[in-house]
Design a protein around this motif. Structure first.
Motif, PDB file in Angstrom:
ATOM      1  N   UNK A 196     -84.865   8.720 -54.761  1.00 48.10           N
ATOM      2  CA  UNK A 196     -84.061   7.632 -54.225  1.00 48.10           C
ATOM      3  C   UNK A 196     -82.599   7.839 -54.549  1.00 48.10           C
ATOM      4  N   UNK A 197     -81.738   6.989 -54.024  1.00 46.69           N
ATOM      5  CA  UNK A 197     -80.303   7.122 -54.306  1.00 46.69           C
ATOM      6  C   UNK A 197     -79.998   6.772 -55.755  1.00 46.69           C
ATOM      7  N   UNK A 198     -78.882   7.244 -56.293  1.00 49.78           N
ATOM      8  CA  UNK A 198     -78.511   6.898 -57.673  1.00 49.78           C
ATOM      9  C   UNK A 198     -78.114   5.430 -57.765  1.00 49.78           C
ATOM     10  N   UNK A 199     -78.209   4.882 -58.974  1.00 49.01           N
ATOM     11  CA  UNK A 199     -77.868   3.474 -59.176  1.00 49.01           C
ATOM     12  C   UNK A 199     -76.400   3.202 -58.905  1.00 49.01           C
ATOM     13  N   UNK A 222     -82.399   1.462 -49.211  1.00 47.26           N
ATOM     14  CA  UNK A 222     -82.361   2.319 -50.386  1.00 47.26           C
ATOM     15  C   UNK A 222     -83.257   1.882 -51.524  1.00 47.26           C
ATOM     16  N   UNK A 223     -83.620   0.616 -51.562  1.00 48.12           N
ATOM     17  CA  UNK A 223     -84.453   0.110 -52.658  1.00 48.12           C
ATOM     18  C   UNK A 223     -85.893   0.594 -52.512  1.00 48.12           C
ATOM     19  N   UNK A 224     -86.582   0.848 -53.620  1.00 46.37           N
ATOM     20  CA  UNK A 224     -87.988   1.273 -53.562  1.00 46.37           C
ATOM     21  C   UNK A 224     -88.912   0.087 -53.279  1.00 46.37           C
ATOM     22  N   UNK A 225     -88.894  -0.354 -52.040  1.00 43.87           N
ATOM     23  CA  UNK A 225     -89.728  -1.461 -51.588  1.00 43.87           C
ATOM     24  C   UNK A 225     -90.662  -0.959 -50.500  1.00 43.87           C
ATOM     25  N   UNK A 226     -91.758  -1.657 -50.282  1.00 45.78           N
ATOM     26  CA  UNK A 226     -92.693  -1.270 -49.245  1.00 45.78           C
ATOM     27  C   UNK A 226     -92.255  -1.724 -47.867  1.00 45.78           C
ATOM     28  N   UNK A 227     -92.910  -1.208 -46.817  1.00 46.30           N
ATOM     29  CA  UNK A 227     -92.542  -1.583 -45.448  1.00 46.30           C
ATOM     30  C   UNK A 227     -92.640  -3.086 -45.191  1.00 46.30           C
ATOM     31  N   UNK A 228     -93.657  -3.740 -45.743  1.00 46.25           N
ATOM     32  CA  UNK A 228     -93.795  -5.176 -45.521  1.00 46.25           C
ATOM     33  C   UNK A 228     -92.603  -5.931 -46.099  1.00 46.25           C
ATOM     34  N   UNK A 229     -92.126  -5.502 -47.281  1.00 52.18           N
ATOM     35  CA  UNK A 229     -90.951  -6.135 -47.879  1.00 52.18           C
ATOM     36  C   UNK A 229     -89.712  -5.889 -47.020  1.00 52.18           C
ATOM     37  N   UNK A 230     -89.580  -4.663 -46.525  1.00 49.82           N
ATOM     38  CA  UNK A 230     -88.451  -4.369 -45.661  1.00 49.82           C
ATOM     39  C   UNK A 230     -88.446  -5.221 -44.420  1.00 49.82           C
ATOM     40  N   UNK A 231     -89.636  -5.462 -43.886  1.00 56.53           N
ATOM     41  CA  UNK A 231     -89.722  -6.290 -42.682  1.00 56.53           C
ATOM     42  C   UNK A 231     -89.363  -7.737 -42.974  1.00 56.53           C
TER      43      UNK A 231
END
Length: 208
Positions: free
Chosen positions: A136-139, A157-166
């Motif tokens: 992932x991208x740096x902080x 950029x955040x490590x979230x799942x597709x459902x969260x992104x939606x």
């Protein structure tokens, strides 16, 4: 329309390798006319073969680079250009199609305090993910000053799942997008912190 297992946000890049015959046809049609297609998340089902259940909120992707292999496959570089809602799904032949309406971000921007809070949650989450060895991208990644752009940068950029992104993409107002994204990132950070603590506490011995 190109239903996918992930979420595309406006302003964010998306690279695709297109091998299914119906989507090869779609790409060729787009390149002959307007080089755009809609991307929506698949709620249930697979990207290949059809029969999937799709969301009704997505993003229009513009093709900025296209290369065709000798066997007919396409390699695409695209970028999200605007958020849309599906008014009506049409027949899937020769490829998925729908009537769309633009859905711009509405409402006031979040307050300066909320922006600091959510941005801080984003950087904390990226640092935790890096500590666990996740890509992932740096902080310290730079974010746009414009709240309408920054919220999509963080959601992508955040490590979230597709459902969260939606959830973020489908939030009605700009302020709600920031609020929901902040909540999701705090929840994910707490989960990662628990995993880090468990890993650090694992000394290889079982307690009798």
């Amino acid at each position: 329309m190109f239903p996918l297992g992930g979420v595309l946000f406006p302003g964010m890049p998306l690279r695709l390798r297109v091998f299914e015959p119906r989507y090869r046809t779609m790409v060729a049609d787009c390149l002959e006319g307007t080089p755009e297609f809609g991307v929506v998340l698949i709620e249930r089902g697979n990207e290949v073969g059809g029969g999937d259940v799709r969301t009704d909120v997505g993003t229009v992707a513009r093709i900025v680079e296209a290369g065709r292999y000798d066997d007919g496959r396409w390699a695409l570089a695209t970028v999200g250009v605007r958020r849309v809602r599906v008014r009506r799904w049409l027949a899937d032949e020769p490829y998925p199609r729908a009537e769309l309406e633009d859905w711009p971000q509405e409402g006031d921007a979040p307050s300066a305090e909320e922006r600091r809070t959510v941005t801080g949650a984003f950087r904390r989450l990226l640092a935790l993910a890096a500590e666990m060895g996740a890509p992932g991208p740096p902080a310290t990644v730079e974010l746009a000053d414009e709240p309408a752009v920054a919220v999509y940068q963080m959601a992508a950029g955040a490590p979230l799942g597709p459902a969260d992104g939606h959830v973020v993409l489908g939030s009605a107002s700009l302020a709600e997008q920031w609020r929901r994204l902040g909540e999701l990132m705090v929840d994910q950070a707490e989960l990662l912190e628990a995993r880090v603590a468990m890993a650090e506490g694992d000394d290889g011995f079982e307690t009798p």
